[in-house]
Design an enzyme around this catalytic site. Structure first.
Site, PDB file in Angstrom:
ATOM      1  CB  CYS A  92      -0.883  -0.072   1.092  1.00 49.11           C
ATOM      2  SG  CYS A  92      -2.033   1.343   1.392  1.00 49.11           S
ATOM      3  CG  HIS A 134      -5.332  -2.208  -2.113  1.00 48.12           C
ATOM      4  ND1 HIS A 134      -4.481  -2.519  -1.248  1.00 48.12           N
ATOM      5  CD2 HIS A 134      -5.169  -0.703  -1.733  1.00 48.12           C
ATOM      6  CE1 HIS A 134      -3.631  -1.791  -0.665  1.00 48.12           C
ATOM      7  NE2 HIS A 134      -4.067  -0.619  -0.945  1.00 48.12           N
ATOM      8  CD  GLU A 135      -6.235   1.821  -4.511  1.00 46.68           C
ATOM      9  OE1 GLU A 135      -6.765   2.810  -3.869  1.00 46.68           O
ATOM     10  OE2 GLU A 135      -5.143   1.427  -4.574  1.00 46.68           O
ATOM     11  CG  HIS A 138      -7.533   2.637   0.663  1.00 43.56           C
ATOM     12  ND1 HIS A 138      -6.838   2.758   1.785  1.00 43.56           N
ATOM     13  CD2 HIS A 138      -6.695   1.984  -0.308  1.00 43.56           C
ATOM     14  CE1 HIS A 138      -5.559   2.321   1.630  1.00 43.56           C
ATOM     15  NE2 HIS A 138      -5.400   2.004   0.414  1.00 43.56           N
TER      16      HIS A 138
END
Length: 173
Positions: A92, A134-135, A138
């Site tokens: 990250c 992953h994004e 966030h």
């Protein structure tokens, strides 16, 4: 680059409701930051902005690049027999210099809206599937360290601490 531990990184982000020149300028800044950091994706919270938005430029398993911007992402993952986990290295930009294995479904789809409020859809496998997951994480306040076992988190922390001098405050300026 906003780091893990900063409150904006660990809470759900505000929905994007205004699609204007300021949003396009933010996206352009995010893309420039992502490239400067040699990343394949970047969420708005990673530069301190409380908005459910991310940018990406990432290859799938075949090497085909997909480039996009997603506001207000909704992730869809395979279920049941269609769900196959891919254990691969993950890192990250907000915890730079460290990578550990993180199991994620090998295919992902994201729906949302683009910079003009029009619907967008992206899906893929390989690194692209990992990036979309992953994004999107966030934007809901989850960092990938939340998804790994304690032993892996300790390994991640050691790698991060060892590389800290290479990523000073203000990196990747």
């Amino acid at each position: 680059m906003t780091r893990w531990g900063t409150p904006v990184m660990h809470r759900p982000q505000a929905k994007v409701t205004v699609f204007d020149e300021a949003l396009r300028a933010l996206a352009a800044d995010m893309v420039a930051t992502m490239y400067a950091a040699d990343g394949v994706g970047l969420a708005a919270c990673q530069i301190g902005e409380d908005l459910a938005m991310f940018v990406f430029d990432c290859p799938d398993a075949s090497g085909t690049r997909t480039v996009g911007v997603v506001c207000n992402p909704v992730l869809t993952l395979p279920e049941g027999r269609d769900r196959v986990l891919d254990e691969d290295q993950e890192g990250c930009l907000s915890f730079p210099g460290a990578f550990v294995e993180c199991a994620r479904p090998d295919h992902a789809a994201v729906d949302g809206v683009g910079l003009d409020g029009e619907p967008v859809h992206f899906e893929g496998d390989g690194l692209l599937a990992r990036c979309l997951q992953h994004e999107t994480d966030h934007t809901v306040g989850t960092v990938f360290g939340d998804r790994i076992p304690t032993k892996a988190r300790k390994k991640l922390q050691k790698q991060h601490d060892k590389a800290a001098a290479d990523y000073p405050a203000g990196w990747p300026a």
